[in-house]
Enzyme design. Sequence first.
Site, PDB file in Angstrom:
ATOM      1  CG  HIS A 184       5.557   2.327  -6.832  1.00  0.00           C
ATOM      2  ND1 HIS A 184       5.816   3.285  -5.870  1.00  0.00           N
ATOM      3  CD2 HIS A 184       6.150   1.196  -6.409  1.00  0.00           C
ATOM      4  CE1 HIS A 184       6.523   2.757  -4.900  1.00  0.00           C
ATOM      5  NE2 HIS A 184       6.753   1.491  -5.207  1.00  0.00           N
ATOM      6  CD  GLU A 227      10.091  -4.138  -4.049  1.00  0.00           C
ATOM      7  OE1 GLU A 227      10.552  -5.060  -4.770  1.00  0.00           O
ATOM      8  OE2 GLU A 227      10.495  -2.972  -4.120  1.00  0.00           O
TER       9      GLU A 227
END
Length: 196
Positions: free
Chosen positions: A9, A79
């Site tokens: 990202h 994550e």
Amino acid sequence: MGDLLLVRHGETEWSRSGQHTSWTDLPLTQAGEEQAKTLAPLLSGRSFSLALTSPLRRAVRTAELAGVSAAVPDPDLHEWDYGGYEGVTTDTIHRSRPDWYLWTDGVPPGPDGHPGESPSEVGARADRVLSRVDVALLDGDVVLVAHGHFLRVVTARRLGLAPSDGRLFQLATGTVSRLSTEHGRPVIAVGAPPRP
């Protein structure tokens, strides 16, 4: 067999400051939005047999801006759970634990619902994702839009390495990495032209 494309990202306030960010659902900065847009030409013209994204908005937004419109959120692409180190920089951790290293020492538990994860626990999630990826690669390219540490573990596991060997790879924000095959075995495709 297709290629596995890994998209980290774009920049957030915490990725810029070096704060560990797992469950805190931060938006992209303006620079992060621009990074994501620059990925579109790298991904255009490809059809993906599977496109997955982390459910967190920084990854979902990166996928949108990069032109990966059909990406399906998958909680396994979340994550690494940094537990008690959420929002804390490595420099701050080193003040009380000078030799601390995420890849070998893990993290302390955080608030309820965030016990932290070990490399092997992150590796188990990566393996679940890769089992889906392996099937989809038979039909073409696959793209995963997710987070730095998680994608480093995916890379290690795809190459047959231990989850903690994700330490050997670095993924900047707003980038695309490509894992391919050579003679039927997974490889990092560095400097190789993309397959049509």
